[in-house]
Scaffold this motif. Structure first.
Motif, short mmCIF file in Angstrom:
data_model
loop_
_atom_site.label_atom_id
_atom_site.label_comp_id
_atom_site.label_asym_id
_atom_site.label_seq_id
_atom_site.Cartn_x
_atom_site.Cartn_y
_atom_site.Cartn_z
N ALA A 79 11.80 44.80 -27.31
CA ALA A 79 10.57 45.55 -27.53
C ALA A 79 9.44 44.60 -27.91
O ALA A 79 9.66 43.53 -28.46
N LEU A 112 5.42 47.96 -30.68
CA LEU A 112 6.47 48.94 -30.97
C LEU A 112 7.24 48.57 -32.24
O LEU A 112 7.57 49.45 -33.06
N LEU A 146 14.36 45.83 -33.02
CA LEU A 146 13.62 46.19 -31.81
C LEU A 146 13.09 44.95 -31.09
O LEU A 146 13.13 44.87 -29.86
#
Length: 260
Positions: free
Chosen positions: A62, A66, A57
């Protein structure tokens, strides 16, 4: 009965502590001993998977929060939430203030009370916040924190299954593994994990090993304090208590590794 093989111990560890599909062929005390000694290896696998998703991620753009949420979600998924459920049930039992027999009955109920809900919320928030801080420092520190905390969570179970710690009930996972680990084996496992963590910490500068060893010591101390309190209150350990110990150790390690 034939002697235990390392594979029997690994199967027991992964079969009882994760949802990773393995065929557990033995459920006797010898297999339980091998399984609890191998518990940190199951934690290593869980932590590696958690760190892997967090890094994916991050590399996809991200942010750290997150990535931290995803990292916390993986151990929950790979254990079917059993450790979190055990933490909540243990909090309800301890928070009830009732005698051992009544507290154990409360812990066995399928619903979660207010003490359990509050504890779950605070623990998950602490884990996400600590991991976000670690990922903010660097992707490597975040990933290492995820792996080390998951390994320490299962090492806490190895130490809790040592000889001399009784089971609170005659049935269940707690009874199956209580007292199976010889003290020397528990010490060897702890030293091995601490040494590996210190070696990993060397990648983060001269104070890295110190931070890692501190995380090991404080996480195991927190789990030991909870273990002793539960043993006094309930008369021994249960599967729920083991779950609470794992989450306590993991959260303490994450908080320590997020500092500095």
């Amino acid at each position: 009965m034939p002697g235990i093989s390392p594979l029997d111990g690994l199967r027991f560890a992964f079969g009882t502590l994760t949802v990773i599909p393995v065929r557990v062929t033995r459920w006797d005390r010898e297999a339980a001993r091998g399984g609890m000694l191998c518990a940190p290896l199951a934690g290593l696998a869980v932590g590696t998977a958690a760190a892997g998703l967090g890094l994916v991620l991050l590399f996809l753009g991200a942010g750290a929060p997150l990535a931290a949420v995803a990292t916390v979600a993986v151990p929950a998924a790979l254990t079917r939430g059993l450790h979190l459920d055990g933490l909540a049930d243990t909090a309800d039992g301890l928070g009830s203030g009732k005698p051992a027999e009544d507290a154990l009955r409360i812990m066995k109920q399928s619903d979660i009370g207010p003490f359990g809900v509050i504890t779950l919320v605070l623990v998950l928030l602490a884990q996400v916040a600590a991991l976000a801080q670690a990922y903010d420092a660097s992707w490597a520190r975040g990933a290492c924190a995820a792996v080390v905390s998951a390994t320490l969570a299962r090492l806490a179970l190895t130490l809790a299954a040592r000889a001399g710690v009784p089971a609170a009930r005659p049935e269940g996972l707690g009874a199956a593994v209580a007292g199976v680990v010889p003290p020397r084996g528990a010490v060897v496992a702890a030293v091995a994990v601490a040494g590996a963590a210190a070696a990993a910490g060397a990648l983060f500068g001269p104070y890295g090993p110190v931070r890692m060893v501190l995380a090991v010591v404080l996480s195991l101390a927190a789990a030991e304090a909870l273990l002793r309190h539960c043993t006094r209150r309930f008369g021994g350990v249960t599967g729920d208590v083991f779950g609470g110990l794992a989450e306590t150790a993991a959260t303490t390690a994450l908080v320590v590794l997020s500092l500095g």
